[in-house]
Design a protein around this motif. Structure first.
Motif, PDB file in Angstrom:
ATOM      1  N   ILE A   1       2.721  -0.753   3.170  1.00  0.00           N
ATOM      2  CA  ILE A   1       1.901  -0.889   1.965  1.00  0.00           C
ATOM      3  C   ILE A   1       0.474  -0.441   2.247  1.00  0.00           C
ATOM      4  O   ILE A   1      -0.130   0.306   1.473  1.00  0.00           O
ATOM      5  CB  ILE A   1       1.935  -2.343   1.441  1.00  0.00           C
ATOM      6  N   LEU A   2      -0.075  -0.879   3.374  1.00  0.00           N
ATOM      7  CA  LEU A   2      -1.447  -0.505   3.724  1.00  0.00           C
ATOM      8  C   LEU A   2      -1.566   0.997   3.990  1.00  0.00           C
ATOM      9  O   LEU A   2      -2.575   1.621   3.636  1.00  0.00           O
ATOM     10  CB  LEU A   2      -1.928  -1.314   4.925  1.00  0.00           C
ATOM     11  N   ASN A   3      -0.547   1.598   4.591  1.00  0.00           N
ATOM     12  CA  ASN A   3      -0.561   3.053   4.799  1.00  0.00           C
ATOM     13  C   ASN A   3      -0.524   3.793   3.462  1.00  0.00           C
ATOM     14  O   ASN A   3      -1.234   4.787   3.284  1.00  0.00           O
ATOM     15  CB  ASN A   3       0.619   3.498   5.670  1.00  0.00           C
ATOM     16  N   LEU A   4       0.305   3.321   2.519  1.00  0.00           N
ATOM     17  CA  LEU A   4       0.358   3.946   1.198  1.00  0.00           C
ATOM     18  C   LEU A   4      -0.991   3.835   0.492  1.00  0.00           C
ATOM     19  O   LEU A   4      -1.428   4.765  -0.185  1.00  0.00           O
ATOM     20  CB  LEU A   4       1.466   3.320   0.350  1.00  0.00           C
TER      21      LEU A   4
ATOM     22  N   GLN B   1      -1.656   6.695  -2.284  1.00  0.00           N
ATOM     23  CA  GLN B   1      -0.435   6.657  -3.082  1.00  0.00           C
ATOM     24  C   GLN B   1      -0.306   5.363  -3.882  1.00  0.00           C
ATOM     25  O   GLN B   1       0.524   5.268  -4.773  1.00  0.00           O
ATOM     26  CB  GLN B   1       0.799   6.855  -2.196  1.00  0.00           C
ATOM     27  N   LEU B   2      -1.123   4.372  -3.547  1.00  0.00           N
ATOM     28  CA  LEU B   2      -1.171   3.103  -4.278  1.00  0.00           C
ATOM     29  C   LEU B   2      -2.628   2.795  -4.594  1.00  0.00           C
ATOM     30  O   LEU B   2      -3.526   3.126  -3.817  1.00  0.00           O
ATOM     31  CB  LEU B   2      -0.630   1.946  -3.425  1.00  0.00           C
ATOM     32  N   THR B   3      -2.841   2.123  -5.727  1.00  0.00           N
ATOM     33  CA  THR B   3      -4.183   1.628  -6.017  1.00  0.00           C
ATOM     34  C   THR B   3      -4.360   0.303  -5.288  1.00  0.00           C
ATOM     35  O   THR B   3      -3.384  -0.307  -4.820  1.00  0.00           O
ATOM     36  CB  THR B   3      -4.378   1.400  -7.528  1.00  0.00           C
TER      37      THR B   3
ATOM     38  N   LEU C   1       9.845   1.106 -10.725  1.00  0.00           N
ATOM     39  CA  LEU C   1      10.450   2.120 -11.583  1.00  0.00           C
ATOM     40  C   LEU C   1       9.447   3.164 -12.053  1.00  0.00           C
ATOM     41  O   LEU C   1       9.833   4.262 -12.439  1.00  0.00           O
ATOM     42  CB  LEU C   1      11.165   1.465 -12.765  1.00  0.00           C
ATOM     43  N   LYS C   2       8.164   2.860 -11.965  1.00  0.00           N
ATOM     44  CA  LYS C   2       7.196   3.879 -12.375  1.00  0.00           C
ATOM     45  C   LYS C   2       7.083   4.995 -11.339  1.00  0.00           C
ATOM     46  O   LYS C   2       6.514   6.038 -11.604  1.00  0.00           O
ATOM     47  CB  LYS C   2       5.841   3.258 -12.697  1.00  0.00           C
ATOM     48  N   PHE C   3       7.685   4.820 -10.160  1.00  0.00           N
ATOM     49  CA  PHE C   3       7.691   5.860  -9.140  1.00  0.00           C
ATOM     50  C   PHE C   3       8.869   6.820  -9.291  1.00  0.00           C
ATOM     51  O   PHE C   3       8.961   7.796  -8.562  1.00  0.00           O
ATOM     52  CB  PHE C   3       7.699   5.245  -7.737  1.00  0.00           C
TER      53      PHE C   3
END
Length: 123
Positions: free
Chosen positions: A8-11, A16-18, A73-75
């Motif tokens: 998660i932290l890498n994304l 790739q994540l807010t 699902l938004k991905f």
């Protein structure tokens, strides 16, 4: 630090994540017990999404608690969302039913002629 938190932290670091999305995922991980899983006896709790793009070889595998299904699902890319709808599966209806206990099993399996595969299942 466990593997899920690192991912998660890498994304987040890769953009790739807010920050809000990462916070939501990290909170969900904290609520999930880290002990060995108990034998299955209750309702399904995990949503699995698998997308393989046959053209460029991209593979996306997502396993997450059903409580985070709306987020995951938004991905799913729009083109694959359209294929899912064409296959007769209503994503909006699925999301609405999450609170009422979703049965375990395959929900959608799409194989496109270009080699794209999409699988959504509940386990």
């Amino acid at each position: 630090m466990n593997e899920e938190r690192k991912r998660i932290l890498n994304l987040l670091a890769e953009g790739q994540l807010t920050a809000e999305e990462a916070e939501s995922l990290l909170s969900a991980l904290e609520e999930t017990p880290s002990a060995a899983p108990e034998p299955r006896s209750g309702p399904a709790r995990l949503l699995r999404i698998y997308v393989h793009d046959g053209e460029d070889g991209t593979v996306v595998k997502v396993n997450l608690p059903l409580a985070l299904a709306r987020f995951a699902l938004k991905f799913v890319p729009e083109e694959q969302r359209a294929q899912i709808v064409e296959a007769g599966f209503d994503l909006d209806e699925f999301l609405a039913s999450l609170g009422s206990g979703v049965p375990e099993g395959k929900l959608v399996e799409v194989h496109d002629p270009d080699g794209t595969e999409v699988l959504i299942e509940v386990v």
